[in-house]
Design a protein around this motif. Structure first.
Motif, PDB file in Angstrom:
ATOM      1  N   ASP A  35      45.148  53.682  20.745  1.00 51.00           N
ATOM      2  CA  ASP A  35      45.154  52.837  21.968  1.00 51.00           C
ATOM      3  C   ASP A  35      46.771  52.625  22.378  1.00 51.00           C
ATOM      4  O   ASP A  35      47.357  52.321  21.466  1.00 51.00           O
ATOM      5  CB  ASP A  35      44.396  51.769  21.966  1.00 51.00           C
ATOM      6  N   TYR A  36      47.216  52.779  23.618  1.00 51.53           N
ATOM      7  CA  TYR A  36      48.480  52.569  24.067  1.00 51.53           C
ATOM      8  C   TYR A  36      48.439  51.404  25.052  1.00 51.53           C
ATOM      9  O   TYR A  36      47.519  51.164  26.025  1.00 51.53           O
ATOM     10  CB  TYR A  36      49.017  53.591  24.343  1.00 51.53           C
ATOM     11  N   ASP A  37      49.352  50.651  25.367  1.00 48.58           N
ATOM     12  CA  ASP A  37      49.880  49.846  26.699  1.00 48.58           C
ATOM     13  C   ASP A  37      50.390  50.742  27.688  1.00 48.58           C
ATOM     14  O   ASP A  37      50.370  51.894  27.711  1.00 48.58           O
ATOM     15  CB  ASP A  37      50.861  48.906  26.421  1.00 48.58           C
ATOM     16  N   ALA A  38      50.811  50.124  28.826  1.00 49.84           N
ATOM     17  CA  ALA A  38      51.189  50.794  30.013  1.00 49.84           C
ATOM     18  C   ALA A  38      52.366  51.683  29.670  1.00 49.84           C
ATOM     19  O   ALA A  38      52.741  52.559  30.299  1.00 49.84           O
ATOM     20  CB  ALA A  38      51.054  50.097  31.269  1.00 49.84           C
ATOM     21  N   VAL A  43      48.880  50.054  20.522  1.00 49.50           N
ATOM     22  CA  VAL A  43      48.514  48.600  20.604  1.00 49.50           C
ATOM     23  C   VAL A  43      47.208  48.470  19.448  1.00 49.50           C
ATOM     24  O   VAL A  43      46.814  47.531  19.101  1.00 49.50           O
ATOM     25  CB  VAL A  43      48.183  48.199  21.941  1.00 49.50           C
ATOM     26  N   GLY A  44      46.584  49.663  19.250  1.00 48.85           N
ATOM     27  CA  GLY A  44      45.700  49.675  18.070  1.00 48.85           C
ATOM     28  C   GLY A  44      45.310  50.841  17.737  1.00 48.85           C
ATOM     29  O   GLY A  44      45.627  51.951  18.231  1.00 48.85           O
ATOM     30  N   VAL A  45      44.600  51.228  16.735  1.00 48.75           N
ATOM     31  CA  VAL A  45      44.149  52.390  15.932  1.00 48.75           C
ATOM     32  C   VAL A  45      42.812  52.150  15.607  1.00 48.75           C
ATOM     33  O   VAL A  45      42.225  51.303  15.040  1.00 48.75           O
ATOM     34  CB  VAL A  45      45.061  52.675  14.685  1.00 48.75           C
ATOM     35  N   GLU A  46      41.803  53.173  16.229  1.00 51.32           N
ATOM     36  CA  GLU A  46      40.603  53.166  15.497  1.00 51.32           C
ATOM     37  C   GLU A  46      40.175  54.330  14.516  1.00 51.32           C
ATOM     38  O   GLU A  46      40.483  55.336  14.711  1.00 51.32           O
ATOM     39  CB  GLU A  46      39.563  53.342  16.944  1.00 51.32           C
ATOM     40  N   LEU A  47      39.572  53.938  13.609  1.00 53.18           N
ATOM     41  CA  LEU A  47      39.206  55.043  12.525  1.00 53.18           C
ATOM     42  C   LEU A  47      37.905  54.844  12.132  1.00 53.18           C
ATOM     43  O   LEU A  47      37.405  53.921  11.869  1.00 53.18           O
ATOM     44  CB  LEU A  47      39.903  54.512  11.127  1.00 53.18           C
ATOM     45  N   LEU A  48      37.108  55.887  12.205  1.00 51.82           N
ATOM     46  CA  LEU A  48      35.647  56.162  12.008  1.00 51.82           C
ATOM     47  C   LEU A  48      35.475  56.895  10.622  1.00 51.82           C
ATOM     48  O   LEU A  48      36.346  57.527  10.308  1.00 51.82           O
ATOM     49  CB  LEU A  48      35.071  57.119  13.066  1.00 51.82           C
ATOM     50  N   CYS A  49      34.322  56.825  10.075  1.00 53.03           N
ATOM     51  CA  CYS A  49      33.959  57.454   8.968  1.00 53.03           C
ATOM     52  C   CYS A  49      34.839  56.991   7.895  1.00 53.03           C
ATOM     53  O   CYS A  49      35.243  57.903   6.728  1.00 53.03           O
ATOM     54  CB  CYS A  49      33.699  58.846   9.174  1.00 53.03           C
TER      55      CYS A  49
END
Length: 78
Positions: A35-38, A43-49
């Motif tokens: 995820d990024y800001d404008a 700004v964030g990292v999502e990791l699945l499994c």
């Protein structure tokens, strides 16, 4: 210091890199999203499994994320 939300039931982890507002996200693959800001700053990292391990190629703040994952007992594939 990054904020970490680990959901064992969902087999996912979210690493908040910044308090800046979310603007948009990019899927690196089916199990990784940044995820990024404008301004295009992560700004964030999502990791699945995550129980199967995580590929850290192309992740921002890779060394710090690998340490967080290691501390949580999550296998890292570089």
């Amino acid at each position: 210091m990054f904020k970490v939300k680990h959901d064992n039931k969902a087999d996912a982890i979210y690493i908040l890199l910044s308090d800046k507002p979310y603007s948009y996200g990019k899927e690196l693959d089916e199990e990784r999203r940044v995820d990024y800001d404008a301004n295009g700053v992560p700004v964030g990292v999502e990791l699945l499994c995550v129980s199967a391990g995580v590929i850290t190629d192309n992740l921002p703040h890779r060394a710090e994320i690998e340490k967080i994952l290691g501390d949580k007992g999550i296998k890292v594939f570089a």
